[in-house]
Structure formats: C-alpha cells, structure tokens
Design a protein around this motif. Structure first.
Motif, PDB file in Angstrom:
ATOM      1  N   LEU A 173     -59.224 -39.487 -26.624  1.00 53.06           N
ATOM      2  CA  LEU A 173     -58.754 -40.144 -27.845  1.00 53.06           C
ATOM      3  C   LEU A 173     -57.246 -40.398 -27.775  1.00 53.06           C
ATOM      4  CD1 LEU A 173     -59.658 -41.150 -30.636  1.00 53.06           C
ATOM      5  CD2 LEU A 173     -59.083 -38.880 -31.526  1.00 53.06           C
ATOM      6  N   THR A 174     -56.506 -39.425 -27.300  1.00 48.57           N
ATOM      7  CA  THR A 174     -55.060 -39.577 -27.154  1.00 48.57           C
ATOM      8  C   THR A 174     -54.743 -40.683 -26.147  1.00 48.57           C
ATOM      9  OG1 THR A 174     -54.752 -37.231 -27.646  1.00 48.57           O
ATOM     10  CG2 THR A 174     -52.922 -38.360 -26.581  1.00 48.57           C
ATOM     11  N   ALA A 175     -55.449 -40.731 -25.048  1.00 49.15           N
ATOM     12  CA  ALA A 175     -55.243 -41.772 -24.036  1.00 49.15           C
ATOM     13  C   ALA A 175     -55.568 -43.152 -24.617  1.00 49.15           C
ATOM     14  CB  ALA A 175     -56.089 -41.487 -22.806  1.00 49.15           C
ATOM     15  N   ALA A 176     -56.634 -43.248 -25.403  1.00 49.56           N
ATOM     16  CA  ALA A 176     -57.022 -44.526 -26.004  1.00 49.56           C
ATOM     17  C   ALA A 176     -55.961 -44.998 -26.998  1.00 49.56           C
ATOM     18  CB  ALA A 176     -58.382 -44.405 -26.685  1.00 49.56           C
ATOM     19  N   PHE A 177     -55.475 -44.093 -27.837  1.00 55.65           N
ATOM     20  CA  PHE A 177     -54.427 -44.464 -28.790  1.00 55.65           C
ATOM     21  C   PHE A 177     -53.134 -44.849 -28.060  1.00 55.65           C
ATOM     22  CE2 PHE A 177     -56.672 -42.123 -32.341  1.00 55.65           C
ATOM     23  CZ  PHE A 177     -56.917 -43.276 -33.074  1.00 55.65           C
ATOM     24  N   GLY A 178     -52.823 -44.157 -26.991  1.00 62.33           N
ATOM     25  CA  GLY A 178     -51.644 -44.502 -26.194  1.00 62.33           C
ATOM     26  C   GLY A 178     -51.763 -45.886 -25.577  1.00 62.33           C
ATOM     27  N   ALA A 179     -52.936 -46.215 -25.053  1.00 57.47           N
ATOM     28  CA  ALA A 179     -53.163 -47.540 -24.468  1.00 57.47           C
ATOM     29  C   ALA A 179     -53.092 -48.627 -25.542  1.00 57.47           C
ATOM     30  CB  ALA A 179     -54.515 -47.577 -23.765  1.00 57.47           C
ATOM     31  N   LEU A 180     -53.651 -48.349 -26.718  1.00 59.32           N
ATOM     32  CA  LEU A 180     -53.599 -49.309 -27.820  1.00 59.32           C
ATOM     33  C   LEU A 180     -52.161 -49.532 -28.262  1.00 59.32           C
ATOM     34  CD1 LEU A 180     -55.143 -51.053 -29.856  1.00 59.32           C
ATOM     35  CD2 LEU A 180     -55.280 -49.045 -31.342  1.00 59.32           C
ATOM     36  N   ALA A 181     -51.397 -48.463 -28.416  1.00 59.39           N
ATOM     37  CA  ALA A 181     -49.990 -48.587 -28.806  1.00 59.39           C
ATOM     38  C   ALA A 181     -49.205 -49.362 -27.754  1.00 59.39           C
ATOM     39  CB  ALA A 181     -49.378 -47.203 -29.021  1.00 59.39           C
ATOM     40  N   GLY A 182     -49.491 -49.125 -26.481  1.00 56.07           N
ATOM     41  CA  GLY A 182     -48.830 -49.868 -25.410  1.00 56.07           C
ATOM     42  C   GLY A 182     -49.162 -51.351 -25.466  1.00 56.07           C
ATOM     43  N   ALA A 183     -50.438 -51.674 -25.722  1.00 56.46           N
ATOM     44  CA  ALA A 183     -50.854 -53.073 -25.805  1.00 56.46           C
ATOM     45  C   ALA A 183     -50.198 -53.755 -26.997  1.00 56.46           C
ATOM     46  CB  ALA A 183     -52.373 -53.168 -25.903  1.00 56.46           C
ATOM     47  N   ILE A 184     -50.104 -53.035 -28.110  1.00 53.64           N
ATOM     48  CA  ILE A 184     -49.469 -53.607 -29.298  1.00 53.64           C
ATOM     49  C   ILE A 184     -48.000 -53.906 -29.014  1.00 53.64           C
ATOM     50  CG2 ILE A 184     -48.715 -53.046 -31.649  1.00 53.64           C
ATOM     51  CD1 ILE A 184     -51.429 -51.648 -32.026  1.00 53.64           C
ATOM     52  N   ALA A 185     -47.334 -53.081 -28.237  1.00 53.41           N
ATOM     53  CA  ALA A 185     -45.930 -53.308 -27.891  1.00 53.41           C
ATOM     54  C   ALA A 185     -45.775 -54.405 -26.842  1.00 53.41           C
ATOM     55  CB  ALA A 185     -45.308 -52.011 -27.387  1.00 53.41           C
ATOM     56  N   VAL A 186     -46.733 -54.557 -25.937  1.00 52.92           N
ATOM     57  CA  VAL A 186     -46.630 -55.524 -24.854  1.00 52.92           C
ATOM     58  C   VAL A 186     -46.816 -56.960 -25.352  1.00 52.92           C
ATOM     59  CG1 VAL A 186     -47.828 -56.352 -22.768  1.00 52.92           C
ATOM     60  CG2 VAL A 186     -47.198 -53.954 -22.986  1.00 52.92           C
ATOM     61  N   VAL A 187     -47.711 -57.193 -26.285  1.00 51.31           N
ATOM     62  CA  VAL A 187     -48.008 -58.555 -26.743  1.00 51.31           C
ATOM     63  C   VAL A 187     -46.763 -59.240 -27.308  1.00 51.31           C
ATOM     64  CG1 VAL A 187     -49.331 -59.913 -28.407  1.00 51.31           C
ATOM     65  CG2 VAL A 187     -50.469 -58.183 -27.017  1.00 51.31           C
ATOM     66  N   PRO A 188     -46.036 -58.640 -28.257  1.00 49.63           N
ATOM     67  CA  PRO A 188     -44.804 -59.304 -28.716  1.00 49.63           C
ATOM     68  C   PRO A 188     -43.751 -59.418 -27.614  1.00 49.63           C
ATOM     69  CG  PRO A 188     -45.416 -57.557 -30.236  1.00 49.63           C
ATOM     70  CD  PRO A 188     -46.317 -57.457 -29.052  1.00 49.63           C
ATOM     71  N   GLY A 189     -43.717 -58.446 -26.728  1.00 50.30           N
ATOM     72  CA  GLY A 189     -42.770 -58.507 -25.618  1.00 50.30           C
ATOM     73  C   GLY A 189     -43.033 -59.695 -24.714  1.00 50.30           C
ATOM     74  N   LEU A 190     -44.289 -59.940 -24.412  1.00 50.93           N
ATOM     75  CA  LEU A 190     -44.641 -61.109 -23.597  1.00 50.93           C
ATOM     76  C   LEU A 190     -44.326 -62.402 -24.339  1.00 50.93           C
ATOM     77  CD1 LEU A 190     -48.007 -59.971 -21.981  1.00 50.93           C
ATOM     78  CD2 LEU A 190     -45.771 -60.183 -20.882  1.00 50.93           C
ATOM     79  N   GLY A 191     -44.568 -62.416 -25.647  1.00 49.46           N
ATOM     80  CA  GLY A 191     -44.217 -63.582 -26.457  1.00 49.46           C
ATOM     81  C   GLY A 191     -42.722 -63.853 -26.416  1.00 49.46           C
ATOM     82  N   PHE A 192     -41.924 -62.796 -26.480  1.00 49.39           N
ATOM     83  CA  PHE A 192     -40.471 -62.924 -26.406  1.00 49.39           C
ATOM     84  C   PHE A 192     -40.040 -63.483 -25.051  1.00 49.39           C
ATOM     85  CE2 PHE A 192     -36.421 -60.905 -25.168  1.00 49.39           C
ATOM     86  CZ  PHE A 192     -35.583 -61.499 -26.100  1.00 49.39           C
ATOM     87  N   LEU A 193     -40.629 -62.972 -23.986  1.00 49.60           N
ATOM     88  CA  LEU A 193     -40.272 -63.439 -22.650  1.00 49.60           C
ATOM     89  C   LEU A 193     -40.694 -64.887 -22.411  1.00 49.60           C
ATOM     90  CD1 LEU A 193     -41.115 -60.281 -20.528  1.00 49.60           C
ATOM     91  CD2 LEU A 193     -38.847 -61.163 -21.090  1.00 49.60           C
ATOM     92  N   ALA A 194     -41.802 -65.296 -22.991  1.00 47.10           N
ATOM     93  CA  ALA A 194     -42.316 -66.648 -22.777  1.00 47.10           C
ATOM     94  C   ALA A 194     -41.777 -67.655 -23.782  1.00 47.10           C
ATOM     95  CB  ALA A 194     -43.847 -66.638 -22.837  1.00 47.10           C
ATOM     96  N   SER A 195     -41.014 -67.218 -24.778  1.00 47.24           N
ATOM     97  CA  SER A 195     -40.555 -68.133 -25.827  1.00 47.24           C
ATOM     98  C   SER A 195     -39.743 -69.318 -25.311  1.00 47.24           C
ATOM     99  CB  SER A 195     -39.784 -67.382 -26.907  1.00 47.24           C
ATOM    100  OG  SER A 195     -38.587 -66.854 -26.390  1.00 47.24           O
ATOM    101  N   PRO A 196     -38.926 -69.195 -24.265  1.00 47.88           N
ATOM    102  CA  PRO A 196     -38.220 -70.385 -23.783  1.00 47.88           C
ATOM    103  C   PRO A 196     -39.148 -71.475 -23.268  1.00 47.88           C
ATOM    104  CG  PRO A 196     -37.181 -68.418 -22.927  1.00 47.88           C
ATOM    105  CD  PRO A 196     -38.459 -67.991 -23.596  1.00 47.88           C
ATOM    106  N   LEU A 197     -40.334 -71.115 -22.859  1.00 48.32           N
ATOM    107  CA  LEU A 197     -41.283 -72.107 -22.355  1.00 48.32           C
ATOM    108  C   LEU A 197     -41.904 -72.930 -23.469  1.00 48.32           C
ATOM    109  CD1 LEU A 197     -43.142 -69.839 -19.782  1.00 48.32           C
ATOM    110  CD2 LEU A 197     -41.289 -71.469 -19.327  1.00 48.32           C
ATOM    111  N   ARG A 198     -41.861 -72.407 -24.704  1.00 49.40           N
ATOM    112  CA  ARG A 198     -42.519 -73.075 -25.820  1.00 49.40           C
ATOM    113  C   ARG A 198     -41.582 -73.929 -26.659  1.00 49.40           C
ATOM    114  NH1 ARG A 198     -44.394 -67.703 -26.998  1.00 49.40           N
ATOM    115  NH2 ARG A 198     -43.088 -67.850 -28.828  1.00 49.40           N
TER     116      ARG A 198
END
Length: 178
Positions: free
Chosen positions: A25-50
């Motif tokens: 359960l702890t590993a699953a919550f950690g992976a979910l929290a990581g994914a939630i942090a990665v999605v906006p980060g990728l959006g930030f990195l890709a924003s110049p392309l849009r």
C-alpha cells in the motif's frame, strides 16, 4: 546458551500478511504521488512546444512611418519584437526583415518577406533591374511580389504595421513556421 527467539503467534516464521499489505500500500501511494508530480512536470518541460515563440505573428509590429515608403524603390525594414525562447522572454529582439513596396503615391503599402521561398536565401533589391534577386539560384521577383511570401500590413495613423511571420521554404503552400 540456547538462542532465544521470540515467536509471537508464529509471525516470524511465515511473514506477517499485515506488514506485506502495508508495504504494498505504501509503495502504491508512493508511485501515485510520483505520477501526480511527474505529469505537471512534463507539461512544464513541454510547454515551449505548444506556444508560439515569436510575438509578431499574433500582433502587428510597427516597422516604418508611412511617409518613408515611396513608389519606385522598395524599403527594407528590420522587424523588432518579442521572442520567447523556452522559458525566457526577450524584448526588443530582431525577428527578421521585410520589404515594403508601394506602387503609387496614394496606393497601399505591401510587405514581402526577405527570405526566398525556394531555398531560404536572402532576397535583395537590384536597382539596375528593378527586381528582387535571389543570389542562390539566380531567380528574380517583380515589385508586385509574385512568388515571394507576402506579409499582412496594417496602418495605424502614420505608421506601417506588419504581422511578421516566417514561412516554410520549398513548399508551394504558404505555411507559417511556429
């Protein structure tokens, strides 16, 4: 001396299912929290392309006074505007240049790109022939601009404003870049 091992309810010998569940359960919550942090980060990195990197394609920029454009001789002007490069905004940057042409004293001003649509070379005015010449492949263009990429022109009282764009070279269609 006998080794003493505490085995409360046999948990040490077969593994505690509660601990295993909590670890998963702890590993699953950690992976979910990581994914939630990665999605906006990728959006930030890709924003110049849009987004557009040149501010001038959206808003016309002042390039000359109307009185400076006279019939008979095109005027080459430098287009200065704003450029966004990744996450940096640069003001008062040279975006390119264009030719301003007027056929009669009271006629409209037209603007043409200084970039040859065939190979991307610089197009210059030739006073002797009265045409725009491309030095790369010996082609020429009349003052009506046929064959050159035309830019949108607006007048703001006494000023000539140009909606500056760069176009894809080697294409029969007029395709703006970026």
């Amino acid at each position: 001396m006998a080794e003493h091992r505490a085995d409360v309810g046999g948990l040490a010998s077969r593994g505690d299912p509660r601990r295993t569940f909590l670890a998963k359960l702890t590993a699953a919550f950690g992976a979910l929290a990581g994914a939630i942090a990665v999605v906006p980060g990728l959006g930030f990195l890709a924003s110049p392309l849009r987004r557009a990197t040149i501010r001038g394609a959206d808003n016309p920029l002042r390039v000359a006074a109307d009185r400076d454009v006279r019939p008979g001789k095109p005027v080459r002007v430098t287009v200065v505007g704003q450029r966004e490069d990744a996450w940096l905004r640069l003001d008062h940057v040279t975006l390119g240049s264009c030719w301003l042409v007027r056929s009669t004293d009271d006629g409209p001003v037209r603007a043409f790109s200084t970039v040859c649509p065939h190979l991307g070379c610089g197009v210059d005015w030739n006073d002797k022939t009265g045409k725009f010449d491309c030095p790369c492949h010996a082609s020429s263009f009349d003052t009506d601009g046929r064959g050159l990429d035309e830019l949108e022109v607006q007048h703001n009282g006494r000023d000539v404003l140009v909606r500056y764009q760069r176009f894809r070279t080697g294409s029969a269609k007029k395709e703006p870049l970026g």
